[in-house]
Enzyme design. Structure first.
Site, PDB file in Angstrom:
ATOM      1  N   ASP A   1      55.792  32.507  28.766  1.00 38.03           N
ATOM      2  CA  ASP A   1      57.074  32.784  28.135  1.00 38.03           C
ATOM      3  C   ASP A   1      57.878  33.713  29.057  1.00 38.03           C
ATOM      4  OD1 ASP A   1      59.024  32.983  26.103  1.00 38.03           O
ATOM      5  OD2 ASP A   1      58.092  34.788  25.307  1.00 38.03           O
TER       6      ASP A   1
ATOM      7  N   GLU B   1      61.067  36.020  27.908  1.00 39.97           N
ATOM      8  CA  GLU B   1      61.580  37.266  27.339  1.00 39.97           C
ATOM      9  C   GLU B   1      60.453  38.124  26.759  1.00 39.97           C
ATOM     10  OE1 GLU B   1      65.773  36.479  25.400  1.00 39.97           O
ATOM     11  OE2 GLU B   1      64.498  34.720  25.166  1.00 39.97           O
TER      12      GLU B   1
END
Lengths: 208, 208
Positions: B12, B14
């Protein structure tokens, strides 16, 4: 900023960014039989079985091949060109080579993601077998990205690239041999990194 | 050299490598409504529709969001950690963000391949719509590589990572909130890049 017309670029490895590895192995070891490629033995399983048998005959281990591979330099301009491509969009090398041989060599290219196959060795470090990720690996990688709704540009040069080149949203031949040039009129043809860059720039609506 | 037990690492974006973008947008613009995340509005379509409506109300264009995104810095240590991961095996970021917003920001991370979604804008440069590559995008990316016979390690932190974390060959939570820590006992948990590196090193039988 507009959405670029290219989402992902996949490229072959040998002859595009580095010399043909087995030809270098043949040159370094003096074993002419190892210079055979898919142009000489079209069936890849037959070719790899022949290579493994030849290495065994000459008592060459994986570490010997790695040593030769590590001495190979990228083609002139390759590092800069790959760096540029990676600044434009996700870039993957999709190759029918083996991670144990080309892994360290890929570092000289700036460690682009390298999707390829694996080798099996015995306790003495001799290559005993090879494992393809899947049949039609190159085409399946491109198809997988397309199934995820990415538009894929493919760069390749030889027969085993044709399947992925033909299903690509954009297929670009780089320095292809004459017979492939003649038999693939639908594909873009480039003969230098400058030409390749110009072709990619004309497709991407935004080069950041 | 042995075959590494990791073939590919997906992560991922963020909260792992950069701060949450929409929270930064809310902070820079002073529009509190834009700080809502999937924790506040669980339905992603509802959340994005709300964000687009809020931007329109405040006459904010894509270029305004891009300007804020461009001012965001990677989290301390992120660039070095990503550089290390890329030297180990193919690495890409799989994110539910939009290429138009995070594209330039990814350059600050060294341009790792970024697989994410796209935005639609009108002639005035206002965001009018968004396009997900597919439903369950993150899980599908991981599944696609597994279908190609790669062993995939996934790094994530939040609810929308759980599907890809759970189907991964190795799922590692990075700085997850308490409720995810408690509800996901089967996943590795790390709270610093140092711990993350140690976890990855313990899995890869060969760190080159």
């Amino acid at each position: 900023m507009q959405v670029p017309a290219i989402d992902i670029i996949c490229s072959d490895l040998e002859s595009i960014w580095i010399p043909e590895i087995w030809i270098e192995v043949a040159r370094h070891t003096g074993i002419q039989a190892l210079s055979k490629t898919t142009r000489d033995i079209k069936n890849y399983d037959e070719l790899m079985t022949f290579r493994i048998k030849t290495l065994k005959q000459h008592k060459l281990k994986l570490s010997d091949i790695q040593q030769i591979a590590n001495s190979i330099k990228p083609l002139p301009g390759a590092v800069k060109m790959i760096s540029w491509i990676r600044s434009v969009c996700p870039f993957f090398i999709v190759s029918d080579t083996f991670i144990e041989i080309v892994g360290p060599l890929a570092k000289k290219l700036g460690s682009p993601p390298l999707l390829c196959h694996t080798l099996e060795t015995d306790e003495q470090g001799c290559i005993t077998n090879y494992h393809l990720r899947s049949k039609n690996f190159k085409r399946k990688v491109v198809q997988a990205f397309q199934d995820l709704n990415f538009r894929v540009t493919v760069i390749g040069d030889s027969y085993n690239d044709l399947h992925m080149l033909k299903i690509a949203d954009q297929g670009i031949l780089f320095n292809p041999p004459k017979d492939i040039q003649n038999s693939s009129p639908g594909l873009g043809q480039t003969f230098s990194y400058k030409e390749l860059k110009a072709t990619l720039e004309s497709t991407a609506s935004t080069i950041q």
